[in-house]
Design an enzyme around this catalytic site. Structure first.
Site, PDB file in Angstrom:
ATOM      1  N   TYR A 159       9.239  24.152  75.692  1.00 31.90           N
ATOM      2  CA  TYR A 159      10.330  24.757  74.928  1.00 31.90           C
ATOM      3  C   TYR A 159      11.212  25.471  75.944  1.00 31.90           C
ATOM      4  CZ  TYR A 159      12.295  27.295  70.852  1.00 31.90           C
ATOM      5  OH  TYR A 159      13.113  27.810  69.888  1.00 31.90           O
TER       6      TYR A 159
ATOM      7  N   LYS B 233      10.747  21.103  69.475  1.00 25.53           N
ATOM      8  CA  LYS B 233      10.565  21.983  68.318  1.00 25.53           C
ATOM      9  C   LYS B 233       9.368  21.548  67.485  1.00 25.53           C
ATOM     10  CE  LYS B 233      14.002  25.028  68.278  1.00 25.53           C
ATOM     11  NZ  LYS B 233      13.928  26.458  68.030  1.00 25.53           N
TER      12      LYS B 233
END
Length: 568
Positions: free
Chosen positions: A109, A182
């Site tokens: 991320y 995500k």
């Protein structure tokens, strides 16, 4: 039937039914156990002889792949290693990620994923995600159908058009990696089963001239399409999702400022939809602010709040704080009066060009008539601080160093515990560094940042810097929505998520973080999911009533272990 399918059993476990045989089993990451297949499974699936002879456990596999991961040379190499591993054995990938989540979250991320997206067309090796093109709108449903899911199989769709990727802007088709990333966090943090989520990129072209002139670029080579044709394409996508996966939440990710609010406002009352950049960012920042205000012994309604960078994220934060105040009995106009937003033209004020969603925060000319300004006709951050004496400063401007020593000292001179939040990503765009903020305020500042920072040692105290990471909110929100099959995502559900995160933070010791640690992410996600599901029930938006929310949420959280195999 499909060559494999996951069946969610009543006790919360999963059974994997496999109709495939031979090499096809080993090339599908969701049904490939690799060397952990038992001898009987190898015989039944015709993979005996396609694997080394020794049978090992998932824990033994984990030690090997973690050692390989540690041997990679830098963050981007680690990202590519994990990406390749996910394409090979998804269960083992999630086991590794879950057990080392605090260490690996910055890799899968932010911030590393930004570097990966910038070079996507160079390191690309295997498609992951669904690529939908504005030049082929008739291909939307066939492309979605190619994943082989039934209407009951999908809880979540993460979609981006790649215009506002993190702090690096338009990245064209490479933005698919943010959707994949995500979903990885949804699974690792909240146990959303990887087979029940779809990553999607809307390829509408790109205005990134470097990509258009890169011969390796994998997206369509034309300028970004806007206007009616863009809106029709997005609408066709939404209708396709509604028709094919009626229980799925649409998660909008990294859309540009010109479209993000507009799209959310258009669909939020029609479909189950959520924008992480607006609502997720707002929720985690509000959680940090609630914890900070509580620690300082003040009331939220008594704060003077400056939002430097009053765009999609900044106004989203302000909107949720206003909602919190209104819920506590504060008149809306009074709540709005607590905020001073600054955009590209300085303070939002009547007579200055701004977007529709910024207008409620515009200050009147009468109010500013007596202000002392550095430059007549301009109202910049230093002017606002000098005249307002804020207690909270939120930075979502992507202007590195905007919170200068002079400005911060001015804030601290009128406030015992200033709440300072340089939230812009990546680190090079942060409005200030935590160490500087603590030095300039003599250790009195309460801080949350957008990027991760190491603890700061100042005057004998160790300050743990809270990272306002959306991962503290969106995984649990998605889990809660899926568990109760909410028909919409209401503002009160977002606020319930923020309050659930804030309640986890109980320490009032000097230097304690304003937000939970990332290594507690699964527990935090469960708390958020329970709060969201309960609020959906209160709002009349839950279509499935949870008899025992704690147990129901617990049973929905998939753990990355090899499931029982049924060979069919």
């Amino acid at each position: 039937m499909a060559n494999f399918s996951y069946v969610h059993e009543p006790d919360g476990s999963y059974t994997l039914r496999i109709a495939a045989r031979g090499r096809e089993v080993l090339t599908n990451p969701l049904c490939n156990f690799g060397t952990a297949f038992t001898r009987q499974q190898r015989i039944d699936l015709n993979v005996n002889g396609l694997l080394p002879s020794n049978v090992v456990t998932i824990d033994q596999q984990l030690k090997r792949v973690y050692s390989q991961y540690q041997g990679e040379s830098d963050a981007l190499a680690k990202y590519v290693f994990l990406n390749t591993m996910q394409d090979r054995n998804e269960t083992l990938f999630y086991r590794l990620l879950t057990e080392h989540l605090e260490e690996m979250l910055p890799i899968v991320y932010t911030p590393t994923i930004g570097k990966a997206i910038e070079t996507y067309s160079h390191w690309y090796h295997r498609p992951r995600g669904i690529f939908l093109s504005i030049d082929d709108p008739d291909g939307i449903e066939p492309a979605l159908r190619s994943y082989g899911h039934s209407s009951e199989d999908v809880d979540l769709v993460v979609v981006t058009d790649s215009e506002g990727i993190l702090g690096i802007g338009d990245q064209g088709v490479g933005g698919v990696a943010i959707a994949v990333g995500k979903l990885g966090v949804y699974t690792a943090a909240a146990g959303i089963h990887p087979s029940r989520a779809l990553p999607v990129v809307l390829d509408v072209g790109t205005d990134n001239i470097d990509l258009l002139n890169d011969e390796t670029y994998l997206g369509y080579r034309h300028a970004r399409v806007r206007g009616a044709r863009y809106d029709e394409f997005v609408d066709r996508f939404v209708q396709a999702i509604q028709t094919m996966y009626p229980h799925a939440m649409i998660h909008w990710e990294d859309f540009g400022a010109g479209n993000a609010h507009r799209i959310l406002d258009k669909y939020r009352d029609e479909v189950c939809t959520f924008n992480d950049d607006i609502q997720g960012t707002a929720a985690v920042v509000v959680a940090a602010i609630l914890a900070a205000v509580r620690r300082s012994g003040q009331k939220l309604a008594n704060q003077r709040i400056v939002v430097h960078g009053a765009g999609t994220a900044g106004i989203g934060i302000a909107d949720l704080l206003v909602q919190r105040m209104v819920n506590r009995g504060i008149p809306r106009e009074q709540a709005l009066s607590c905020f001073y937003g600054l955009g590209s033209l300085g303070l939002l004020r009547v007579g200055v060009k701004m977007r529709d969603f910024q207008e409620p925060y515009a200050r009147s000319a009468e109010e500013l008539a007596g202000w002392e300004l550095d430059t007549p006709g301009k109202v910049e951050l230093a002017d606002v601080v000098r005249n307002v004496h804020p207690t909270i400063m939120i930075g979502t401007s992507a202007q590195a160093g905007a919170f200068t020593q002079k400005i911060v000292k001015d804030v601290a001179s009128h406030c015992e515990h200033p709440i300072l939040m340089p939230l812009s990503n990546p680190t090079r765009k942060a409005e200030a560094l935590p160490a500087d903020l603590l030095e300039w305020t003599d250790g009195r500042a309460l801080i949350a940042t957008g990027s991760p920072f190491e603890p700061v040692h100042f005057n004998g105290t160790t300050y743990t810097i809270a990272q306002a990471n959306n991962a503290l909110v969106f995984p649990g929100l998605g889990l809660g929505v899926a568990a109760c099959r909410a028909s919409r995502v209401s503002d009160s559900m977002i606020l319930a998520a923020a309050e659930a995160v804030a309640k986890v933070v109980t320490s009032r010791e000097p230097g304690a973080s304003l937000l939970p640690r990332i290594d507690k992410l699964r527990a935090v996600s469960a708390r958020v999911a329970i709060a969201v599901a309960k609020q959906a029930q209160t709002d009349g938006l839950a279509t499935v009533e949870l008899a025992n929310p704690v147990q129901d949420i617990h049973e929905r959280m998939w753990s990355p272990d090899y499931p029982k195999v049924e060979v069919v």
